[in-house]
Design an enzyme around this catalytic site. Structure first.
Site, mmCIF file in Angstrom:
data_model
loop_
_atom_site.group_PDB
_atom_site.id
_atom_site.type_symbol
_atom_site.label_atom_id
_atom_site.label_comp_id
_atom_site.label_asym_id
_atom_site.label_seq_id
_atom_site.Cartn_x
_atom_site.Cartn_y
_atom_site.Cartn_z
ATOM 1 N N ARG A 43 3.072 -13.083 4.123
ATOM 2 C CA ARG A 43 2.426 -12.199 5.098
ATOM 3 C C ARG A 43 2.668 -10.768 4.623
ATOM 4 O O ARG A 43 3.831 -10.376 4.441
ATOM 5 C CB ARG A 43 3.102 -12.454 6.441
ATOM 6 N N SER A 112 -3.103 -19.171 14.785
ATOM 7 C CA SER A 112 -2.183 -18.703 15.833
ATOM 8 C C SER A 112 -2.859 -18.732 17.196
ATOM 9 O O SER A 112 -4.027 -18.349 17.322
ATOM 10 C CB SER A 112 -1.766 -17.252 15.567
ATOM 11 N N LYS A 141 6.730 -8.525 15.219
ATOM 12 C CA LYS A 141 5.284 -8.306 15.209
ATOM 13 C C LYS A 141 4.952 -6.995 15.912
ATOM 14 O O LYS A 141 5.507 -6.704 16.965
ATOM 15 C CB LYS A 141 4.619 -9.471 15.948
#
Ligand code: TZP
Length: 210
Positions: A43, A112, A141
């Protein structure tokens, strides 16, 4: 070769490049797999495309050597170019069916979700697993969705036949309860990458999964 998910319960280690702290993706992949990670994701939301591509190449080489699949977050183009095993997308990324169409046959696609309606919708999409979260509060996040708790994990278990991956604020101390609530896997960033010895951190998670 089509990629396959590991048998449940499994540890899904997400290599978020914000957590590299000078460490190489290749070394982290090797250590996480040595500790028991069964699935990996790269990521890199804040990296340039050029750096994301380079890190993805490094990650794929290391994951192949380790024999564990590696997915790329959000970028089917990069996944395709480097020969990654699949792509993970969020609700605001390209739709999962579009991503599936961009990837070679047999690639893994994960999605997700943050509420019951999204879990139900995921069940109608061509995806290999549904991620549910954040299960617990997380600082990892930017702008996280509201915490869904173990309740959404329990509900997802009954609502979909897809493998359920729980994510968000999971520690080795809570991983067992998350699996007991019905998750097939725990996906973890800070609980692994904030540690100096990620192989030992992964082993603690692996042990907690049973
Ligand atoms: N999606 C939902 S929560 C989250 C993502 C990417 C962050 C998970 O990171 P951590 O550090 O394991 O809470």
């Amino acid at each position: 070769m089509p990629a396959v998910l590991p048998p449940a319960p499994f540890l899904y280690a997400i290599l978020d490049t914000d957590f590299l702290a000078g460490r190489s993706v290749g070394a982290l992949v090797a250590d996480l797999v040595a500790g028991g990670a069964g699935l990996l994701q790269l990521r890199a939301g804040r990296e340039s495309d050029e750096r994301f591509l380079a890190l993805a190449r490094e990650g794929v080489a290391a994951s192949r050597a380790a024999g564990v699949p590696l997915l790329i977050n959000d970028r089917p183009d990069i996944a395709r170019v480097v020969g990654a095993d699949g792509v993970h997308v969020g609700q605001e990324d390209l739709p999962a069916d579009v991503v599936r169409g961009l990837l070679p046959a047999g690639a893994l696609v994960g999605l997700s979700t943050h509420d019951a309606a999204q879990v139900e919708e995921a069940g109608r999409m061509p995806v290999d697993y549904v991620a549910v979260g954040p299960v617990f509060p997380t600082h990892t996040k930017d702008r996280p969705s509201p915490v869904v708790g173990l309740d959404l994990v329990r509900w997802a278990r009954t609502a979909t036949r897809l493998p359920v991956v729980a994510i968000g604020g999971i520690t080795s101390g809570t991983a067992g309860a998350v699996i007991a609530a019905g998750a097939d896997a725990v996906a973890v960033i800070s609980g692994l990458l904030s540690e100096r010895e990620v192989d030992r951190a992964a082993a603690r998670f692996r042990e907690a999964l049973g």
